[in-house]
Design an enzyme around this catalytic site. Structure first.
Site, short mmCIF file in Angstrom:
data_model
loop_
_atom_site.label_atom_id
_atom_site.label_comp_id
_atom_site.label_asym_id
_atom_site.label_seq_id
_atom_site.Cartn_x
_atom_site.Cartn_y
_atom_site.Cartn_z
N ASN A 1 1.11 36.75 -57.73
CA ASN A 1 2.49 36.28 -57.64
C ASN A 1 2.80 35.66 -56.26
OD1 ASN A 1 5.12 35.95 -58.45
ND2 ASN A 1 5.64 38.14 -58.54
N HIS B 1 12.23 48.43 -67.56
CA HIS B 1 13.03 48.35 -66.33
C HIS B 1 14.52 48.24 -66.64
CE1 HIS B 1 9.73 46.48 -63.60
NE2 HIS B 1 9.27 47.49 -64.30
N ARG C 1 12.63 53.04 -66.16
CA ARG C 1 12.77 52.94 -64.71
C ARG C 1 14.20 52.56 -64.39
NH1 ARG C 1 9.99 48.53 -60.60
NH2 ARG C 1 11.88 47.37 -61.07
N TYR D 1 16.17 43.67 -54.56
CA TYR D 1 15.01 43.57 -55.45
C TYR D 1 15.14 44.55 -56.61
CZ TYR D 1 10.92 45.71 -57.32
OH TYR D 1 10.07 46.28 -58.20
N ASP E 1 11.51 53.03 -58.35
CA ASP E 1 10.60 52.31 -57.45
C ASP E 1 11.27 52.14 -56.09
OD1 ASP E 1 8.79 50.63 -56.24
OD2 ASP E 1 8.65 49.21 -57.90
N HIS F 1 9.79 50.74 -53.55
CA HIS F 1 9.26 49.47 -53.05
C HIS F 1 8.95 49.46 -51.56
CE1 HIS F 1 8.02 45.50 -54.04
NE2 HIS F 1 8.17 45.89 -55.28
N GLU G 1 8.08 55.89 -57.07
CA GLU G 1 7.00 54.93 -56.81
C GLU G 1 7.13 54.30 -55.44
OE1 GLU G 1 7.14 51.78 -59.70
OE2 GLU G 1 5.94 50.45 -58.44
N GLU H 1 0.30 49.59 -56.48
CA GLU H 1 0.33 48.29 -57.18
C GLU H 1 -0.21 47.16 -56.31
OE1 GLU H 1 4.62 48.07 -58.03
OE2 GLU H 1 4.67 46.29 -56.78
N ARG I 1 -1.24 53.38 -59.51
CA ARG I 1 -0.46 52.23 -59.96
C ARG I 1 -1.26 50.91 -59.98
NH1 ARG I 1 3.28 50.87 -62.47
NH2 ARG I 1 4.63 49.72 -61.05
N HIS J 1 0.16 49.01 -63.20
CA HIS J 1 1.22 48.05 -62.87
C HIS J 1 1.31 46.98 -63.98
CE1 HIS J 1 2.72 44.91 -59.71
NE2 HIS J 1 3.72 45.65 -60.13
N ASP K 1 4.43 39.46 -63.92
CA ASP K 1 3.47 38.61 -63.22
C ASP K 1 2.01 39.04 -63.48
OD1 ASP K 1 5.18 40.33 -61.24
OD2 ASP K 1 3.20 40.30 -60.29
N GLU L 1 3.45 50.62 -67.53
CA GLU L 1 4.63 49.79 -67.29
C GLU L 1 4.58 48.58 -68.24
OE1 GLU L 1 4.70 48.03 -63.40
OE2 GLU L 1 6.84 47.62 -63.50
N TRP M 1 9.17 45.34 -47.89
CA TRP M 1 9.68 45.21 -49.26
C TRP M 1 8.52 45.28 -50.23
CZ3 TRP M 1 10.33 42.99 -53.94
CH2 TRP M 1 9.57 41.85 -54.22
O1 KDG Z 1 4.68 40.63 -57.77
C1 KDG Z 1 5.50 41.69 -57.39
C2 KDG Z 1 6.07 42.39 -58.60
O2 KDG Z 1 5.06 42.59 -59.54
C3 KDG Z 1 6.64 43.70 -58.20
O3 KDG Z 1 7.77 43.48 -57.41
C4 KDG Z 1 7.01 44.52 -59.40
O4 KDG Z 1 7.26 46.50 -58.05
C5 KDG Z 1 7.07 46.00 -59.12
C6 KDG Z 1 6.86 46.89 -60.26
O5 KDG Z 1 6.79 48.08 -60.04
O6 KDG Z 1 6.71 46.38 -61.37
MG MG Z 2 6.61 48.58 -58.04
#
Ligand code: KDG
Ligand code: MG
Length: 408
Positions: free
Chosen positions: A37, A122, A147, A159, A216, A218, A242, A268, A289, A318, A322, A345, A408
Site C-alpha cells: 500500500n 471493521h 473491530r 485513521y 487497533d 495503530h 492490536e 501487520e 498479525r 492481516h 490492500d 480480518e 501511525w
Molecule cells: O496499508 C495499511 C492498512 O492495511 C492498515 O492501516 C490497516 O491497520 C490496518 C488493519 O488492521 O487492517
Molecule cells: Mg492494524
C-alpha cells in the site's frame, strides 16, 4: 514443469493491486499478491527488473528452494519490498502446485483443521449512534466479531474511521487516499486514552457481553500508555488490542504485558519470523498479525504459526482491502490448515475488485472458507484489470497539536 513466463499486472479497480502471474511450460498458471500500500511501484520494479528474469527456466515445483534462493542470493534481506516480491512468487508456486495436484492449497498443507474461519469486520463511527449503526450493519452481514474504531473529541479526522465514499463503493482506496501527497490528520494520545474506555463501556452496554470486540491502536502509544490502555479496557473483555506500541521495538511489549491481561495482537508490518522471535518466545503477544503478502508468502506464514503453536500463540492474519483477493485466499488456506488459528480480518473488497479477481472463497454466517477449487481458487481477468490503470494514492499521516509528526 518449467517456468516460462513471470508477468506483473498492476491494476486499480477500487484501489491499487500488484499481482504476479507465473506460467509454466505445461500451461498451468499461478497468481501471487505483491501489493504494498502506497509503495506499489517499488515492488513492481523489484519483481520485473530483478526477480522475473531469475525465474525463467526454474522448476515450478521447487517452492522452498525458490524461496531460499530469492531470500539468500539477493544478499539484502527482509524489508517489505523484498518480502512482498518473494511472497508473490511463493503464492504463485503454491497455486500452481495445487492446480497440478488438482487440490486446494489447504489440502497440501495438511487438510482442514476446522469447518470455517471466524472473521472480523471493521465498524467505526465518529459518534456513538454512528458507531452503533456500523456495528449493526456488520452483524446484519453475518459478522460475529467486530473491530471498533471511534472518533476522539477535539480531533478532526482519524485513521480507521471509514470515510464517506463518493463513489458508492465500500473502501475505495481507504485508508489510503488518491493524491500526490499524504493527507494530514491530527492526534492527541491523552484525549484518546480518556475517551476510548467510555466508548467500549457504551458498546458493551448496548450489545451485551458475548460479542467479541477488537481494537487497533495503530502503533500510537508509548509502552506505559499502552499498559494503561490495556488495563482500562479490561472490564470490557476485548478479543484483542492490536498494535498498541510501535511494533519494531519488541521489548516494549514486556512492560505492557506486566500490567494488563487484555490480549495483544501485533505484526501487520512485520516481514519475517525474526520480527516475532522475542514476542513469541517470551509469550508477549497472543495473536500473530502477519499477512501472507508482506511476510514472504504461504511458506513462512506456515512456519511462524508452527513456531507460535508451541507457545499457545494464535493467528490473526492481516486482511484489509490492500491485501488483494489472492493474498487473502493464500492466508485463508493457511488458516484452515493450522491448528492454532485465532481469527481472520476480512474487510471485503469492492465490486470492481471482485470483477477483476474471480474468487471461490465464501463468507457465510460470519465464517470464511477458501473453497475447493484446485490451487488458491482465485483467477485474474487480465482484460478487466487493464481497464483500471495505477493511481497515485497514499496512506495519511498525523501530527500532534505542536506540529510534531506522530507514529501511525
Ligand atoms: O496499508 C495499511 C492498512 O492495511 C492498515 O492501516 C490497516 O491497520 C490496518 C488493519 O488492521 O487492517
Ligand atoms: Mg492494524
Amino acid at each position: 514443469m518449467k517456468i516460462v513466463a513471470a508477468d506483473v499486472v498492476v491494476t486499480s479497480p477500487n484501489r491499487n493491486f500488484v499481482t504476479l502471474k507465473i506460467t509454466t511450460d505445461e500451461g498451468l498458471t499461478g497468481l501471487g499478491d505483491a501489493t504494498l500500500n502506497g509503495r506499489e511501484l517499488a515492488v513492481v520494479s523489484y519483481l520485473r527488473d530483478h526477480v522475473a528474469p531469475l525465474l525463467i527456466g526454474r522448476d515450478a515445483s521447487r517452492i522452498e528452494d525458490t524461496w531460499q534462493f530469492l531470500y539468500r542470493s539477493g544478499y539484502w534481506r527482509r524489508g517489505p519490498v523484498t518480502m512482498a516480491a518473494i511472497a508473490a512468487v511463493d503464492m504463485a508456486l503454491w497455486d500452481i502446485k495445487g492446480k497440478a495436484a488438482e487440490m486446494p492449497v489447504y489440502q497440501l498443507l495438511g487438510g482442514a483443521s476446522r469447518d470455517g474461519l471466524m472473521a472480523y469486520g471493521h465498524a467505526s463511527g465518529t459518534s456513538l449512534p454512528a458507531l452503533f449503526d456500523s456495528i449493526r450493519e456488520h452483524q446484519e452481514q453475518g459478522y460475529r466479531s467486530i473491530r471498533v474504531q471511534t472518533g476522539v473529541p477535539g480531533l478532526k479526522s482519524i485513521y480507521g474511521i471509514a470515510a464517506q465514499s463518493t463513489t458508492g463503493e465500500r473502501y475505495d482506496h481507504e485508508p489510503a487516499q488518491r493524491g500526490a501527497y499524504p493527507a494530514e490528520e491530527d492526534w492527541d494520545t491523552r484525549s484518546y486514552l480518556r475517551h476510548l474506555p467510555t466508548v467500549f463501556e457504551a458498546v458493551r452496554h448496548e450489545f451485551g457481553p458475548d460479542l467479541p470486540l477488537l481494537h487497533d491502536g495503530h502503533h500510537r502509544m508509548t509502552p506505559i500508555q499502552a499498559a494503561r490502555l490495556g488495563k482500562s479496557l479490561e472490564p470490557y473483555d476485548l478479543f484483542w488490542l492490536e498494535d498498541c506500541t510501535p511494533a519494531e521495538n519488541q521489548e516494549a511489549l514486556r512492560l505492557v504485558r506486566q500490567h494488563t491481561t487484555t490480549p495483544l495482537a501485533i505484526g501487520e508490518i512485520f516481514n519475517t519470523v525474526w520480527d516475532f522471535q522475542a514476542l513469541i518466545k517470551e509469550q508477549l503477544i497472543d495473536y500473530v498479525r502477519a499477512a501472507s503478502t508482506h511476510f514472504g508468502g504461504i511458506s513462512p506464514l506456515r512456519k511462524v504459526m508452527d513456531y507460535a503453536a508451541q507457545y499457545q500463540v494464535k493467528s490473526g492474519f492481516h486482511g484489509p482491502t490492500d491485501i488483494s483477493p489472492v493474498g487473502l485466499a493464500a492466508q485463508m488456506h493457511v488458516g484452515l490448515a493450522i491448528h492454532n488459528f485465532g481469527i481472520q480480518e476480512y474487510m471485503q473488497h469492492g465490486a470492481k475488485t471482485n470483477a477483476v479477481f474471480q474468487q471461490s472463497f465464501t463468507f457465510t454466517d460470519g465464517y470464511l472458507h477458501p473453497g475447493d477449487k484446485p490451487g488458491l481458487g482465485v483467477e485474474l481477468d487480465v482484460d478487466e484489470a487493464g481497464r483500471y490503470p495505477y493511481e497515485v494514492a497514499y496512506l495519511p499521516y498525523n501530527r500532534l497539536a505542536d506540529g510534531t509528526v506522530h507514529d501511525w
